[in-house]
Scaffold this motif. Structure first.
Motif, short mmCIF file in Angstrom:
data_model
loop_
_atom_site.label_atom_id
_atom_site.label_comp_id
_atom_site.label_asym_id
_atom_site.label_seq_id
_atom_site.Cartn_x
_atom_site.Cartn_y
_atom_site.Cartn_z
N ASP A 39 0.81 -1.23 0.00
CA ASP A 39 0.00 0.00 0.00
C ASP A 39 0.84 1.27 0.00
OD1 ASP A 39 -2.32 -1.57 0.09
OD2 ASP A 39 -2.27 -1.65 2.28
N GLY A 40 1.90 1.27 -0.81
CA GLY A 40 2.69 2.48 -0.96
C GLY A 40 3.55 2.84 0.23
N LYS A 41 3.85 1.88 1.09
CA LYS A 41 4.70 2.16 2.24
C LYS A 41 5.48 0.93 2.64
CE LYS A 41 1.26 3.41 4.71
NZ LYS A 41 0.43 3.94 5.84
N THR A 53 7.84 3.50 9.78
CA THR A 53 7.23 3.48 8.45
C THR A 53 7.83 4.54 7.54
OG1 THR A 53 5.15 2.71 9.41
CG2 THR A 53 5.05 3.61 7.20
N ASP A 55 6.82 6.25 3.73
CA ASP A 55 5.89 6.34 2.61
C ASP A 55 6.69 6.41 1.31
OD1 ASP A 55 3.50 6.36 4.13
OD2 ASP A 55 3.82 8.49 4.59
#
Length: 213
Positions: A39-41, A53, A55
């Protein structure tokens, strides 16, 4: 006399068992970092207690991810991300636009290695830093291997070696028409057999030594 002898034998046996156990403990490290990419991370779970985390950029694609020992790593089409259990922070090494097409990435307990078309890059958990060495564009990559404290990169013109807690790759160039015939890399040393000689590298010497075949 027999009793003293038996005690002596027991002490020797206990010492040997402890030596083996200590050696095993030094080599075997539980994974302290786990990596998830979705999911883009990218997410690092450190010692099962906290998360960190990052991004990803728009359309940035994950090509490879792994975790082992003290390290977690993620390769995308634009960055080489690495995190160590001691720092708890993602660090990124930027790639050239076409670098990901020729990359080779791998992890050990203490080192993260990336080889692209023009450089070798290692992240050292001991220093929490990236170290890089240039590779000639015309060179062909023969092998790249990392084992615990030692990383080795072999190209058609040279061999590079790196040891944890140092600041640079050690380099040895091949002679004209010298070819690689075999290699062995362990947690503490590397041995390269060529058509001309034996090359050895270890955590003690920190440089390549040449021996006649």
């Amino acid at each position: 006399m027999l009793r003293r002898g038996s005690i002596f034998v027991m002490i020797i046996c206990l010492y040997q068992l402890l030596s083996v156990a200590c050696t095993y403990a030094e080599e075997a490290v539980d994974d302290l970092v786990d990596v998830l990419a979705s999911d883009g991370k990218i997410v690092a779970i450190i010692e099962g207690e906290r998360t960190t985390t990052v991004d990803l950029r728009l359309k940035e694609t994950v090509l490879w991810s792994d975790s082992q020992g003290y390290l977690g790593g993620v390769l995308t089409d634009s960055q080489f991300y690495v995190i160590s259990a001691s720092s708890g922070v993602w660090q990124a090494f930027p790639l050239k636009l076409d670098a990901s097409e020729k990359e080779v990435a791998s992890l050990s307990d203490s080192l993260a290695l990336l080889v692209t078309g023009d450089r070798a890059v290692v992240f050292d958990a001991a220093s929490n830093q990236f170290v890089e060495a240039r590779i000639p564009l015309q060179d062909e990559l023969i092998s790249a291997q990392v084992e615990n404290h030692v990383a080795v990169v072999i190209t058609s013109s040279r061999v590079l070696g790196f040891v944890t807690d140092t600041t640079a790759f050690a380099e040895e160039r091949f002679k004209l028409d010298e070819t690689v015939e075999g290699m062995k890399v362990t947690s503490q040393k590397a041995i390269i057999r060529t058509s001309e000689r034996l090359l050895t590298f270890s955590t003690k010497t920190l440089r390549w030594n040449a021996l006649s075949n």
